[in-house]
Every structure is written in C-alpha cells, then in structure tokens.
Design an enzyme around this catalytic site. Structure first.
Site, PDB file in Angstrom:
ATOM      1  CG  ASP A  35       2.892   7.531   1.958  1.00 54.37           C
ATOM      2  OD1 ASP A  35       2.375   6.401   1.893  1.00 54.37           O
ATOM      3  OD2 ASP A  35       2.490   8.496   1.295  1.00 54.37           O
ATOM      4  CE  LYS A  43      -0.139   9.443  -1.235  1.00 48.00           C
ATOM      5  NZ  LYS A  43      -0.148   8.881   0.139  1.00 48.00           N
ATOM      6  CE  LYS A  45       3.191  11.777  -0.428  1.00 41.57           C
ATOM      7  NZ  LYS A  45       2.620  11.180   0.797  1.00 41.57           N
TER       8      LYS A  45
END
Length: 234
Positions: free
Chosen positions: A97, A193, A162
């Site tokens: 990420d 996410k 995200k």
C-alpha cells in the site's frame, strides 16, 4: 467479493491484519503473523523491516505478506520510492500500500501525480506485485478532489484504491460516503480497500455494503470474534 458476515472464515479472509507500529519487536512480529495463520486472515500488513521474517514464518500457510511504501509522509522522490519498491520485492513482499503525494494534486500538478502512480504501478506489476493506492482523503477537502484522485489512480492501473492509510489530517475514520465515492469511480478489476477505525463487525459490514471488498485493521481478531476493538487503534 461478497462476504457472508455470519461466516467468521469469510470475514477473516477479507481482513488484512495490520501492525505497522515502530515499537513492534521481533517477538511481536512473530506473534502477529501467527495470529494471521490462526484466524486465516488475507494478509499480514507489516512495516518493510519485517517483510523477510514474516515471509519465512508464513511460508506454506497461504497467508500473504503486505507492506507499505513511502508511508506515512508520501513525499519521497520517485527514484527513492522505486528503489524501495525493488527492495520490498527482493524481501519477498506480495503486495504493498502506498500514498500518492497529495501535495501534487492539491497544487495542481495532476500530471506529475499521475506519472508517479503510473511508474510505481508499472514497476510493481512487472515484478508480479499488486499495488494499493492510499489516497489520503483527509488532505483532500472536497468530493471533487477525492473523485479526481480516485480516477487518476484507477487510470494508472492500481489494483486497489483506498480512502486513507488511517493516518494523517482528518483521514483516520473510514466512512460509507468515502467508500461509495471510491466504488463509483472505478471499474473491475480495480477494487476498494478501506482502513481507519474499522474496529467492529458492524462497522466492517456497513463499509462493505457501501462497496469495500477488503479491510486493513489492527482489530482483526476482535472483529472475527464479534467483539469491539480498540476505538483509538487504526
């Protein structure tokens, strides 16, 4: 991915159990990844330092190793990020990420913002590693900017978008509004996410109803056990 929230196994498989605290010890890391195996979490989300050890401990378990790139400040140079990416790959990371630089988007440097994401995605995908873009909505004060960030990341080819890392200005708590905004501005195979104060089964369910398909949380065991995790944790 549709999750049956009455099935603890399915709930666990939609959680990346997270501990990126700087005070995590070797023993703490081993306990964390062993908990991932015990519960059957999708992945152990850990700091880059521990990737190699986690990969060894998790070998053969089916639990993946996820980590972070350019976190939390988001302002390393592109060459620094690409070097760190290649180092993560060498350590055995399965996915990572990363936060694109919000200052570029806020300052009107959209081309540089997009170029950075595209180059990171290109290198990661060439190495067989998936990319999740943490768009740090807390710094983006309008829905227009949030949509723009989402579309740029999607068009750059990220695997997941995200709303936040759970860190930074105003970005700590995940909301249904922000999840819907993400979901409405991407198309498959890109997915959503979510992270940030997701500390109960009901909170996770509400965010999945809004369009999320994966959650990063330090409250993983509590959620699966039907408890409420630490409200101050990420």
């Amino acid at each position: 991915m549709t999750v049956d929230f009455t099935d603890s196994k399915q709930v666990a498989q939609a959680i990346q159990y997270t501990n990126v605290n700087p005070d995590l010890t070797r023993a703490g890391l081993v306990k964390h990844v062993e908990t991932c195996v015990e519960y059957g979490f999708d992945a152990a989300m850990i700091a880059p330092y521990w990737v190699s050890l986690a990969k060894d401990v998790l070998a053969g378990t089916g639990v993946r190793v996820a980590s972070t790139l350019n976190f939390p400040m988001a302002n390393d140079t592109l060459s620094m990020r690409l070097a760190a990416l290649r180092a993560l790959v060498a350590e055995g990371v399965d996915e990572f990420d990363f936060p694109p630089h919000p200052g570029l988007l806020l300052g009107g440097d959209e081309d540089l913002y997009a170029q950075d994401i595209t180059e990171i995605v290109t290198v990661a995908h060439a190495e067989g590693v998936k990319v999740k873009a943490m768009l740090e909505f807390g710094f983006l004060e309008t829905d227009e900017l949030k949509v723009k960030a989402t579309r740029i990341a999607y068009e750059a080819g990220v695997d997941w978008v995200k709303q936040s890392s759970g860190w930074g200005k105003g970005g700590l708590a995940a909301t249904e509004h922000d999840v819907r905004l993400l979901a409405e501005n991407i198309e498959a195979p890109c997915r959503v996410k979510v992270s940030g104060k997701v500390n109960s089964l009901e909170k996770m369910r509400s965010l999945f109803d809004a369009g999320a398909e994966l959650v990063g949380t330090s409250s993983g065991p509590a959620i699966v056990d039907g408890l409420v995790g630490d409200p101050d944790a990420y």
